[in-house]
Design a protein around this motif. Structure first.
Motif, short mmCIF file in Angstrom:
data_model
loop_
_atom_site.label_atom_id
_atom_site.label_comp_id
_atom_site.label_asym_id
_atom_site.label_seq_id
_atom_site.Cartn_x
_atom_site.Cartn_y
_atom_site.Cartn_z
N THR A 286 26.62 38.90 29.22
CA THR A 286 27.19 40.23 28.99
C THR A 286 27.02 41.12 30.21
O THR A 286 27.29 42.33 30.14
CB THR A 286 26.54 40.90 27.77
OG1 THR A 286 25.11 40.92 27.93
CG2 THR A 286 26.88 40.14 26.50
N THR A 294 35.14 37.38 33.10
CA THR A 294 36.42 37.51 32.41
C THR A 294 36.93 36.15 31.94
O THR A 294 37.43 36.00 30.83
CB THR A 294 37.46 38.17 33.33
OG1 THR A 294 37.01 39.48 33.68
CG2 THR A 294 38.82 38.26 32.65
N ARG A 297 35.02 34.98 28.84
CA ARG A 297 35.45 35.72 27.65
C ARG A 297 36.81 35.23 27.15
O ARG A 297 37.00 35.01 25.95
CB ARG A 297 35.53 37.21 27.96
CG ARG A 297 35.93 38.05 26.74
CD ARG A 297 35.97 39.54 27.03
NE ARG A 297 37.07 39.91 27.91
CZ ARG A 297 36.95 40.28 29.17
NH1 ARG A 297 35.74 40.34 29.72
NH2 ARG A 297 38.00 40.58 29.90
N LYS A 298 37.74 35.02 28.06
CA LYS A 298 39.08 34.59 27.65
C LYS A 298 39.07 33.18 27.06
O LYS A 298 39.76 32.90 26.07
CB LYS A 298 40.03 34.67 28.85
CG LYS A 298 40.39 36.10 29.23
CD LYS A 298 41.42 36.12 30.36
CE LYS A 298 41.88 37.55 30.64
NZ LYS A 298 42.88 37.61 31.73
N THR A 301 37.46 33.31 23.56
CA THR A 301 38.41 33.94 22.63
C THR A 301 39.50 32.95 22.23
O THR A 301 39.91 32.89 21.06
CB THR A 301 39.04 35.19 23.28
OG1 THR A 301 38.00 36.11 23.65
CG2 THR A 301 40.01 35.88 22.32
N VAL A 332 32.43 38.37 21.24
CA VAL A 332 33.05 37.82 22.44
C VAL A 332 33.66 38.92 23.30
O VAL A 332 33.77 38.78 24.52
CB VAL A 332 34.10 36.75 22.06
CG1 VAL A 332 35.41 37.37 21.59
CG2 VAL A 332 34.34 35.81 23.24
N VAL A 335 31.46 39.97 26.21
CA VAL A 335 31.19 39.02 27.29
C VAL A 335 31.86 39.51 28.57
O VAL A 335 33.05 39.84 28.59
CB VAL A 335 31.71 37.61 26.92
CG1 VAL A 335 31.55 36.65 28.09
CG2 VAL A 335 30.97 37.08 25.70
N LYS A 336 31.10 39.51 29.65
CA LYS A 336 31.66 39.94 30.94
C LYS A 336 30.77 39.45 32.07
O LYS A 336 29.67 38.97 31.86
CB LYS A 336 31.81 41.45 31.00
CG LYS A 336 30.51 42.23 30.84
CD LYS A 336 30.76 43.72 30.83
CE LYS A 336 29.44 44.49 30.65
NZ LYS A 336 29.64 45.94 30.65
#
Length: 336
Positions: A286, A294, A297-298, A301, A332, A335-336
């Protein structure tokens, strides 16, 4: 000279036109952990085109450790870090997929097997040594159980499947088991009964090539090898085989903790439910920042929203129930 200059400019313009705008530089994401969920995560990674995701089936304990020390960009585990474990500074759990732990067997002349947690626990810690033991036979009056030694196959290393399997046994009448991901500790045996295998895939392979053997692994791997799997008695007295539907029934009624971990009560009575079921979680940063955060996270997802619901059931995984999926999407997003 003028003709040469015009030719040079024309060639340069043509080159620029062919190159066009700069292509997106895909991120390389390295991940690993849970072998229980390896099939679905690797399948999703293979179908994902935005970035390159590499996932290693090394077990939940290694997944947690390698995420902690930075070897993995994200990890996957079937259990949370213990309260006494060192944990990453900035991370979140992200529920990804559920499913049943299949008790797989290869026994001479036997294709159907009923087991209670008490008897199953006795088989795995060596209390019962022959397949035709009276207590096993009492659960299987129609089976021609052979007078053969039981060959146990268990997971080596630190395994989330092992820990959830031990929790199921503890909660449903088996004696001598502890809440731990290492089989020697979970079974309270310094020298465990049987032989070990490195991950879920290796357990299934070992059982498939060993006469009169029994082991535990995700249903996805068990079904892919064509192995038989036992029906386990749930608290309502029903003998239930592992399936997406039976695991989903059981997992759907479990409460969700604030951190996204499902608070599984392994002795909960659920009609038609298969109690030896679990959920796999991503361990994701995070505070990573930048393109890599990124990309993680993608991809996660995509697994939650698209890949797992579409492809999971055919691979013998149970997509997240509504409440857990909603929590997963909230987590989610951090998330970064």
């Amino acid at each position: 000279m003028r003709r040469n200059a015009i030719a040079t400019v024309t060639a340069l313009v043509a080159t620029v036109a062919l190159v066009g705008p700069a292509a997106y530089a895909a991120e390389n994401i390295t991940a690993g952990g849970s072998s229980f969920a390896a099939n679905i995560i690797q399948t999703c990674a293979a179908s994902y085109t935005a970035d390159k995701i590499t996932y290693a089936s090394v077990g939940s304990g290694t997944g947690r450790n390698n995420f902690l020390n930075g070897t993995y960009d994200f990890g996957a585990s079937d259990v949370a870090y213990a309260a006494t474990d060192k944990q990453p500074d900035s991370f979140t759990y992200v529920p990804l997929i559920g499913g049943p732990i299949a008790v797989v067997f290869k026994v001479d002349g036997v294709t159907s097997l009923n087991l209670s947690a008490k008897v199953l626990g006795g088989i795995f810690n060596g209390r019962y040594t022959k397949w035709n033991d009276a207590e096993i036979a009492a659960l299987n009056p129609k089976a021609a159980l052979p007078n053969k030694d039981i060959n146990v196959v268990y997971r080596s290393g630190s395994s989330g499947t092992t820990q959830n399997f031990a929790r199921f046994l503890m909660g449903n009448g088996a004696s001598g088991y502890k809440d731990n991901g290492t089989w020697a500790t979970a079974s309270a045996q310094s020298t465990p009964t049987g032989v070990s295998a490195a991950n879920a895939q290796a357990v299934v392979t070992t059982v498939s090539t060993t006469a009169n053997s029994i082991g535990y692994a995700d249903l996805s791997d068990a079904a892919s090898k064509g192995l038989s799997f036992a029906a386990l008695r749930n608290p309502l007295g029903e003998f239930v085989k592992p399936s997406v539907a039976a695991a989903s029934k059981f997992l759907a009624v479990q409460p969700v903790k604030a951190n996204g971990i499902l608070d599984i009560d392994y002795k909960k009575s659920v009609k038609g439910g298969y109690n030896a079921s679990l959920v796999t979680y991503a361990l994701a940063p995070t505070a990573q920042g930048g393109a890599k955060g990124t990309a993680i996270r993608k991809f996660l997802t995509y697994v939650i929203n698209s890949c797992a619901p579409a492809k999971g059931p055919a691979m013998n995984y149970a997509p997240l129930a509504a409440a857990l999926k909603a929590k997963a999407l909230k987590l989610v997003a951090t998330v970064k």
